[in-house]
Design an enzyme around this catalytic site. Structure first.
Site, PDB file in Angstrom:
ATOM      1  N   SER A 109       1.061  -1.087  -0.027  1.00  0.00           N
ATOM      2  CA  SER A 109       0.148  -0.237   0.467  1.00  0.00           C
ATOM      3  C   SER A 109       0.691   0.804   0.124  1.00  0.00           C
ATOM      4  O   SER A 109       1.815   1.612  -0.752  1.00  0.00           O
ATOM      5  CB  SER A 109      -0.936  -0.235   1.099  1.00  0.00           C
ATOM      6  N   GLU A 207      -2.088  -2.254  -8.027  1.00  0.00           N
ATOM      7  CA  GLU A 207      -3.065  -2.533  -7.333  1.00  0.00           C
ATOM      8  C   GLU A 207      -3.605  -1.567  -6.747  1.00  0.00           C
ATOM      9  O   GLU A 207      -2.749  -0.221  -7.277  1.00  0.00           O
ATOM     10  CB  GLU A 207      -2.749  -3.720  -6.636  1.00  0.00           C
ATOM     11  N   HIS A 277      -4.821  -4.994  -2.035  1.00  0.00           N
ATOM     12  CA  HIS A 277      -5.826  -4.587  -1.053  1.00  0.00           C
ATOM     13  C   HIS A 277      -7.137  -5.760  -0.937  1.00  0.00           C
ATOM     14  O   HIS A 277      -7.861  -6.161  -0.762  1.00  0.00           O
ATOM     15  CB  HIS A 277      -6.113  -3.703  -0.810  1.00  0.00           C
TER      16      HIS A 277
END
Length: 305
Positions: A109, A207, A277
């Site tokens: 992330s 992503e 995620h």
């Protein structure tokens, strides 16, 4: 590329929060998991610090990261959570310290910015994987995702096939190259900086979470205009959770957006990877990889020695 050394049972791993503050109750559950693997856990001295939406001031978060890399008793550095904040400290890190003390560095992330900066400044192979506060404490966090932590104990080749999830070919091809990247928002935010992502001859992983199709379109367009998609040797499309329009206005679908930028590329592009995620969240070392649409397979070399 520099491969970090594997860890062993009884080793100490450090836990830091270089971005947003972790949920402390969830953090304790994650620490319990690490201890169940036979590891000792050392938490950053400033792990409980907060500074607005940050886990302490920039200097506090830098000090914790530097301290863990400098501490010879700490064999791996695992991030508690993402959120926001790693880009703020990237230009103040001591990359010589990190290069001289290569060890496992794990997260995803917002940690993508650090993966990119550390990789480009030191050559250290880092790990894109679930974090102990934001992921391990979830009730539905699955056994497969937990097992991915075992690659830290032994050199493990990651072989991703349709046995893990349904994969779709967007553009045909095959390549062997270093895999880089992670969160699309963070990758895009490196453009124009000292740490601008270098995709030349590399497999780009993307992503994201909670981004509407028009936002993903905007970021991919920026990467395209910057030449990053043309430079890449291949594209791995991870999970884009909740990638739907936030209102009732007309919208392209995520697949339409992805096809716009990838379908006509003369290089391998595949989507459907449970990386990011999502649950399961397949952890991978950002190192040497082979991407082939011929047999729908992503193979990544071991990330430790």
């Amino acid at each position: 590329m520099i491969l970090p050394k594997r860890i062993t049972r009884g080793d100490t791993v450090g836990v830091i929060a270089p971005a947003s503050p972790p949920n402390y109750e969830n953090l304790q559950k994650g620490i319990t998991f690490l201890q169940s693997l036979g590891l000792h856990v050392k938490v950053g001295e400033r792990l409980k610090s907060t500074y607005g939406y940050l886990a302490g001031t920039d200097q506090e978060r830098i000090d914790d990261l530097h301290s863990m890399f400098a501490d010879q008793s700490v064999k791996a550095v695992i991030c508690a959570c993402g959120g926001y904040g790693t880009a703020r400290i990237s230009d103040k890190l001591n990359y010589r310290l990190i290069a001289n003390n290569p060890k496992i560095f794990w997260g995803y992330s917002d940690i993508t910015y650090l993966h990119t900066a550390i990789n480009q400044e030191t050559g250290l192979v880092t790990f894109h994987g679930p974090m102990i506060s934001s992921d391990l404490a979830k009730k539905d966090f699955d056994q497969l995702s937990k097992q991915m932590f075992l690659q830290l104990f032994e050199p493990t080749q990651i072989i991703y096939t349709e046995q893990l999830s349904s994969l779709q070919v967007v553009a045909k091809g095959e390549t062997v190259a270093e895999i880089i990247g992670g969160n699309l928002t963070l990758i895009t935010s490196t453009l124009g900086t000292r740490y601008e992502v270098n995709t030349k001859g590399k497999i780009l992983l993307i992503e994201d979470v909670d981004e509407a199709p028009y936002r993903i379109d905007s970021m991919l367009n920026q990467l395209q205009l910057a030449g990053k998609l043309d430079d890449a040797a291949g594209i791995v499309i991870g999970n884009f959770k909740h990638a739907v329009a936030k209102n009732e206005l007309p919208s392209l679908s995520l697949d339409q957006v992805l096809d716009t930028y990838f379908a006509n590329l003369s290089k391998p592009v595949m989507k459907g990877f449970n990386i990011g995620h999502c649950i399961p969240n397949i952890a991978i070392p950002l190192g040497k990889a082979k991407l082939s649409t011929n047999d729908k397979k992503l193979i990544i070399a071991p990330g430790v020695i």
